[in-house]
Scaffold this motif. Structure first.
Motif, PDB file in Angstrom:
ATOM      1  N   ALA A  18       0.797  -1.190  -0.166  1.00 62.51           N
ATOM      2  CA  ALA A  18       0.139  -0.075  -0.077  1.00 62.51           C
ATOM      3  C   ALA A  18       0.743   1.193   0.412  1.00 62.51           C
ATOM      4  O   ALA A  18       1.813   1.134   0.437  1.00 62.51           O
ATOM      5  CB  ALA A  18      -0.679  -0.458   0.667  1.00 62.51           C
ATOM      6  N   ARG A  19       0.336   2.205  -0.609  1.00 62.36           N
ATOM      7  CA  ARG A  19       0.980   3.487  -1.159  1.00 62.36           C
ATOM      8  C   ARG A  19       0.155   5.283  -0.351  1.00 62.36           C
ATOM      9  O   ARG A  19      -1.132   4.716  -0.777  1.00 62.36           O
ATOM     10  CB  ARG A  19       1.715   3.909  -1.866  1.00 62.36           C
ATOM     11  CG  ARG A  19       2.440   3.022  -2.198  1.00 62.36           C
ATOM     12  CD  ARG A  19       3.052   3.433  -4.025  1.00 62.36           C
ATOM     13  NE  ARG A  19       3.924   2.828  -4.415  1.00 62.36           N
ATOM     14  CZ  ARG A  19       5.020   2.748  -4.926  1.00 62.36           C
ATOM     15  NH1 ARG A  19       5.697   3.211  -4.811  1.00 62.36           N
ATOM     16  NH2 ARG A  19       5.589   1.766  -5.060  1.00 62.36           N
ATOM     17  N   CYS A  20       0.984   5.846   0.109  1.00 66.12           N
ATOM     18  CA  CYS A  20      -0.058   6.626  -0.225  1.00 66.12           C
ATOM     19  C   CYS A  20       0.098   8.052  -0.705  1.00 66.12           C
ATOM     20  O   CYS A  20       0.904   7.339  -1.939  1.00 66.12           O
ATOM     21  CB  CYS A  20       0.349   7.726   0.537  1.00 66.12           C
ATOM     22  SG  CYS A  20       2.335   8.651   1.328  1.00 66.12           S
ATOM     23  N   ALA A  21      -0.814   8.462  -1.174  1.00 69.11           N
ATOM     24  CA  ALA A  21      -0.895   9.434  -1.959  1.00 69.11           C
ATOM     25  C   ALA A  21       0.707  10.364  -2.142  1.00 69.11           C
ATOM     26  O   ALA A  21       0.865  11.060  -1.159  1.00 69.11           O
ATOM     27  CB  ALA A  21      -1.718  10.525  -2.699  1.00 69.11           C
ATOM     28  N   ASP A  22       1.452  10.816  -3.117  1.00 68.77           N
ATOM     29  CA  ASP A  22       2.120  11.213  -3.364  1.00 68.77           C
ATOM     30  C   ASP A  22       2.460  13.023  -2.482  1.00 68.77           C
ATOM     31  O   ASP A  22       1.042  13.164  -2.727  1.00 68.77           O
ATOM     32  CB  ASP A  22       3.295  11.863  -3.974  1.00 68.77           C
ATOM     33  CG  ASP A  22       2.814  12.460  -5.093  1.00 68.77           C
ATOM     34  OD1 ASP A  22       2.701  13.790  -5.529  1.00 68.77           O
ATOM     35  OD2 ASP A  22       1.889  11.817  -6.120  1.00 68.77           O
ATOM     36  N   THR A  23       2.749  13.732  -1.487  1.00 67.35           N
ATOM     37  CA  THR A  23       2.985  15.519  -1.071  1.00 67.35           C
ATOM     38  C   THR A  23       4.133  15.806  -1.117  1.00 67.35           C
ATOM     39  O   THR A  23       4.803  15.285  -1.451  1.00 67.35           O
ATOM     40  CB  THR A  23       2.300  14.305   0.646  1.00 67.35           C
ATOM     41  OG1 THR A  23       2.111  15.273   1.594  1.00 67.35           O
ATOM     42  CG2 THR A  23       4.082  14.052   0.932  1.00 67.35           C
ATOM     43  N   ALA A  24       3.776  16.553  -0.791  1.00 67.53           N
ATOM     44  CA  ALA A  24       4.826  18.010  -0.849  1.00 67.53           C
ATOM     45  C   ALA A  24       5.841  18.114   0.512  1.00 67.53           C
ATOM     46  O   ALA A  24       6.674  18.549   0.223  1.00 67.53           O
ATOM     47  CB  ALA A  24       4.936  19.382  -0.743  1.00 67.53           C
ATOM     48  N   GLU A  25       5.333  16.903   1.613  1.00 67.33           N
ATOM     49  CA  GLU A  25       5.904  17.280   2.954  1.00 67.33           C
ATOM     50  C   GLU A  25       6.457  15.612   3.323  1.00 67.33           C
ATOM     51  O   GLU A  25       5.701  14.665   3.262  1.00 67.33           O
ATOM     52  CB  GLU A  25       5.229  18.047   4.224  1.00 67.33           C
ATOM     53  CG  GLU A  25       4.428  19.087   3.883  1.00 67.33           C
ATOM     54  CD  GLU A  25       5.859  19.807   3.600  1.00 67.33           C
ATOM     55  OE1 GLU A  25       6.992  19.874   4.670  1.00 67.33           O
ATOM     56  OE2 GLU A  25       6.045  20.877   3.607  1.00 67.33           O
ATOM     57  N   ALA A  26       7.674  15.408   3.901  1.00 65.05           N
ATOM     58  CA  ALA A  26       8.090  14.440   4.217  1.00 65.05           C
ATOM     59  C   ALA A  26       7.192  13.707   5.757  1.00 65.05           C
ATOM     60  O   ALA A  26       7.058  12.317   5.440  1.00 65.05           O
ATOM     61  CB  ALA A  26       9.690  14.364   4.236  1.00 65.05           C
ATOM     62  N   ASP A  27       7.177  14.975   6.224  1.00 73.09           N
ATOM     63  CA  ASP A  27       6.322  14.395   7.016  1.00 73.09           C
ATOM     64  C   ASP A  27       4.866  14.150   7.182  1.00 73.09           C
ATOM     65  O   ASP A  27       4.622  12.593   7.999  1.00 73.09           O
ATOM     66  CB  ASP A  27       6.114  15.839   8.024  1.00 73.09           C
ATOM     67  CG  ASP A  27       7.729  16.215   9.345  1.00 73.09           C
ATOM     68  OD1 ASP A  27       8.279  15.498   9.025  1.00 73.09           O
ATOM     69  OD2 ASP A  27       7.916  17.016   9.578  1.00 73.09           O
ATOM     70  N   ASP A  28       3.979  14.316   6.064  1.00 66.22           N
ATOM     71  CA  ASP A  28       3.338  13.810   5.933  1.00 66.22           C
ATOM     72  C   ASP A  28       3.585  12.761   5.245  1.00 66.22           C
ATOM     73  O   ASP A  28       2.537  10.790   6.352  1.00 66.22           O
ATOM     74  CB  ASP A  28       1.900  14.475   4.213  1.00 66.22           C
ATOM     75  CG  ASP A  28       1.785  15.178   5.343  1.00 66.22           C
ATOM     76  OD1 ASP A  28       1.926  15.738   6.516  1.00 66.22           O
ATOM     77  OD2 ASP A  28       2.082  17.123   4.172  1.00 66.22           O
ATOM     78  N   ALA A  29       4.137  11.994   4.835  1.00 67.44           N
ATOM     79  CA  ALA A  29       4.482  10.792   3.875  1.00 67.44           C
ATOM     80  C   ALA A  29       5.126   9.211   5.039  1.00 67.44           C
ATOM     81  O   ALA A  29       4.066   8.531   5.707  1.00 67.44           O
ATOM     82  CB  ALA A  29       5.479  10.478   3.259  1.00 67.44           C
ATOM     83  N   GLN A  30       5.120  10.189   6.995  1.00 69.44           N
ATOM     84  CA  GLN A  30       5.619   9.044   7.552  1.00 69.44           C
ATOM     85  C   GLN A  30       4.501   9.394   8.627  1.00 69.44           C
ATOM     86  O   GLN A  30       4.461   7.699   8.770  1.00 69.44           O
ATOM     87  CB  GLN A  30       6.692  10.222   8.497  1.00 69.44           C
ATOM     88  CG  GLN A  30       7.873   9.967   7.617  1.00 69.44           C
ATOM     89  CD  GLN A  30       9.280  10.999   8.488  1.00 69.44           C
ATOM     90  OE1 GLN A  30       8.508  11.333   8.661  1.00 69.44           O
ATOM     91  NE2 GLN A  30      10.714  11.247   7.331  1.00 69.44           N
TER      92      GLN A  30
END
Length: 86
Positions: A35-47
């Motif tokens: 599973a993957r999250c949508a790409d985001t401008a913030e690394a913190d959001d992916a974490q």
């Protein structure tokens, strides 16, 4: 054999330039289920997505990847430039 094709090769230098207005992007991925999250401008959001997924699934292995978009352009004599619209 005669009548072969003759070619002329020209070597060129190229450079990469970040596309204006297109910041680096980040994606979180679960190594257990893919599973993957949508790409985001913030690394913190992916974490944060990885942590929420861990809480929901108890999966423990994750990857956060960053990527950026670039234009390649020829440099030097005979220079031609093309770019991807941003």
């Amino acid at each position: 054999m005669s009548g072969g094709t003759r070619g002329r090769y020209r070597f060129a230098d190229w450079t990469l330039s970040a596309i204006t207005g297109m910041a680096a992007r980040y994606v979180g991925k679960c190594l257990a289920c893919g599973a993957r999250c949508a790409d985001t401008a913030e690394a913190d959001d992916a974490q944060v997505w990885c942590l929420k997924h861990a809480g929901a699934t108890r999966h423990t292995g994750y990857e956060v990847s960053g990527f950026q978009y670039f234009n390649a352009s020829m440099t030097g004599p005979g220079e031609t430039q093309s770019s991807v619209p941003g």
